[in-house]
Design a protein around this motif. Structure first.
Motif, mmCIF file in Angstrom:
data_model
loop_
_atom_site.group_PDB
_atom_site.id
_atom_site.type_symbol
_atom_site.label_atom_id
_atom_site.label_comp_id
_atom_site.label_asym_id
_atom_site.label_seq_id
_atom_site.Cartn_x
_atom_site.Cartn_y
_atom_site.Cartn_z
ATOM 1 N N GLY A 50 0.818 -1.211 0.000
ATOM 2 C CA GLY A 50 0.000 0.000 0.000
ATOM 3 C C GLY A 50 0.854 1.264 0.000
ATOM 4 N N GLN A 51 1.933 1.250 0.801
ATOM 5 C CA GLN A 51 2.840 2.403 0.829
ATOM 6 C C GLN A 51 3.517 2.584 -0.527
ATOM 7 O OE1 GLN A 51 5.536 1.497 4.033
ATOM 8 N NE2 GLN A 51 4.040 2.036 5.630
ATOM 9 N N GLY A 52 3.903 1.477 -1.128
ATOM 10 C CA GLY A 52 4.554 1.548 -2.439
ATOM 11 C C GLY A 52 3.618 2.068 -3.510
ATOM 12 N N GLN A 53 2.377 1.615 -3.486
ATOM 13 C CA GLN A 53 1.412 2.079 -4.477
ATOM 14 C C GLN A 53 1.108 3.567 -4.290
ATOM 15 O OE1 GLN A 53 -1.640 -0.890 -3.870
ATOM 16 N NE2 GLN A 53 -0.785 -2.216 -5.466
ATOM 17 N N ALA A 54 1.064 4.019 -3.032
ATOM 18 C CA ALA A 54 0.841 5.449 -2.773
ATOM 19 C C ALA A 54 2.031 6.260 -3.285
ATOM 20 C CB ALA A 54 0.628 5.686 -1.282
ATOM 21 N N ALA A 55 3.239 5.770 -3.045
ATOM 22 C CA ALA A 55 4.433 6.473 -3.519
ATOM 23 C C ALA A 55 4.464 6.503 -5.046
ATOM 24 C CB ALA A 55 5.698 5.813 -2.980
ATOM 25 N N ASP A 88 6.829 9.100 -6.903
ATOM 26 C CA ASP A 88 8.102 8.786 -6.257
ATOM 27 C C ASP A 88 8.426 7.309 -6.485
ATOM 28 O OD1 ASP A 88 10.391 8.646 -4.733
ATOM 29 O OD2 ASP A 88 9.457 9.380 -2.883
ATOM 30 N N ALA A 89 8.967 7.014 -7.664
ATOM 31 C CA ALA A 89 9.217 5.630 -8.055
ATOM 32 C C ALA A 89 10.248 4.955 -7.161
ATOM 33 C CB ALA A 89 9.666 5.568 -9.508
ATOM 34 N N GLN A 90 11.273 5.684 -6.712
ATOM 35 C CA GLN A 90 12.298 5.055 -5.882
ATOM 36 C C GLN A 90 11.734 4.648 -4.524
ATOM 37 O OE1 GLN A 90 15.381 4.001 -6.925
ATOM 38 N NE2 GLN A 90 15.168 2.894 -5.005
ATOM 39 N N ALA A 91 10.911 5.486 -3.918
ATOM 40 C CA ALA A 91 10.280 5.125 -2.645
ATOM 41 C C ALA A 91 9.349 3.931 -2.843
ATOM 42 C CB ALA A 91 9.512 6.310 -2.073
ATOM 43 N N ALA A 92 8.675 3.892 -3.993
ATOM 44 C CA ALA A 92 7.795 2.771 -4.301
ATOM 45 C C ALA A 92 8.599 1.481 -4.420
ATOM 46 C CB ALA A 92 7.021 3.039 -5.590
ATOM 47 N N ILE A 102 4.702 -7.330 -10.333
ATOM 48 C CA ILE A 102 4.037 -6.421 -11.271
ATOM 49 C C ILE A 102 4.161 -4.988 -10.767
ATOM 50 C CG2 ILE A 102 1.810 -5.814 -12.309
ATOM 51 C CD1 ILE A 102 1.232 -8.894 -12.223
ATOM 52 N N ASP A 103 4.020 -4.799 -9.456
ATOM 53 C CA ASP A 103 4.206 -3.467 -8.878
ATOM 54 C C ASP A 103 5.636 -2.976 -9.083
ATOM 55 O OD1 ASP A 103 1.551 -3.300 -7.934
ATOM 56 O OD2 ASP A 103 2.073 -4.298 -6.050
ATOM 57 N N LEU A 104 6.609 -3.853 -8.864
ATOM 58 C CA LEU A 104 8.007 -3.483 -9.089
ATOM 59 C C LEU A 104 8.243 -3.112 -10.555
ATOM 60 C CD1 LEU A 104 9.848 -6.125 -6.891
ATOM 61 C CD2 LEU A 104 10.167 -3.643 -6.762
ATOM 62 N N ALA A 105 7.629 -3.851 -11.453
ATOM 63 C CA ALA A 105 7.778 -3.571 -12.881
ATOM 64 C C ALA A 105 7.203 -2.201 -13.230
ATOM 65 C CB ALA A 105 7.111 -4.662 -13.710
ATOM 66 N N GLN A 157 8.214 3.483 -14.633
ATOM 67 C CA GLN A 157 8.081 4.906 -14.330
ATOM 68 C C GLN A 157 9.453 5.574 -14.263
ATOM 69 O OE1 GLN A 157 6.447 6.806 -10.499
ATOM 70 N NE2 GLN A 157 4.628 6.489 -11.761
ATOM 71 N N GLN A 158 10.482 4.806 -13.899
ATOM 72 C CA GLN A 158 11.839 5.341 -13.865
ATOM 73 C C GLN A 158 12.514 5.294 -15.232
ATOM 74 O OE1 GLN A 158 13.795 3.038 -10.720
ATOM 75 N NE2 GLN A 158 13.877 4.916 -9.517
ATOM 76 N N GLY A 159 11.843 4.696 -16.219
ATOM 77 C CA GLY A 159 12.430 4.575 -17.553
ATOM 78 C C GLY A 159 13.321 3.355 -17.702
#
Length: 164
Positions: free
Chosen positions: A37-42, A47-51, A70-73, A78-80
């Protein structure tokens, strides 16, 4: 000999039951759920790095929960970092070969990288699995229609020119 047909039918039923139960993802560990949940909010905040940090922590807590990949992907995209994203999508697909989000996401990352033919193979796979009206199919079709990201296509062309 007369037991062969019933035995074959029973083994088929058991095989189907086993494959259905193994495809069930279930819920993540509660601690991992909080981190996801924190990662999805970030990620939503840009804020891809915080995610990524949150998703990697969630993966350490619950390494069996496939949707984290899938979330990590998504965060990597988002970071390119499309190559890294493709690797995460493929890990998710190794664990769950019929995961529509992973097939579609991998296809979109391939488009962003300029690999349109490979992305079209993902599209064909999605169309055969879930049809033309499936949200994942529609998303991948629109990604293919938009074409590769200009920045990534230029980098990809520069990489291939230096490799020659």
């Amino acid at each position: 000999m007369r037991f062969a047909p019933p035995a074959a039918a029973l083994s088929l039923c058991l095989a189907m039951t086993a494959s259905i139960s193994s495809a069930d993802v279930g819920d993540p560990d509660p601690r991992a759920g909080v981190l996801i949940g924190q990662g999805q909010a970030a990620l939503a905040a840009g804020d891809a790095q915080a995610a990524i940090d949150a998703f990697e922590a969630a993966l350490a807590v619950d390494p069996a929960y496939t949707p984290i990949f899938i979330d990590l992907a998504e965060a990597a995209r988002q970071q390119g970092l499309q190559g890294k994203a493709i690797r995460y999508y493929r890990e998710a697909l190794e664990r769950d070969p019929g995961n529509f989000a992973a097939i579609s996401g991998e296809g979109a990352a391939l488009v962003e990288k300029g690999a349109l033919e490979k992305a079209k193979r993902n599209l064909a796979k999605l169309q055969s699995l879930c049809g033309d009206d499936c949200p994942e199919t529609v998303a991948l079709q629109s990604s293919i229609a938009r074409g590769p990201s200009p920045k990534l296509a230029v980098e990809s062309n520069a990489d291939s020119a230096t490799a020659n």
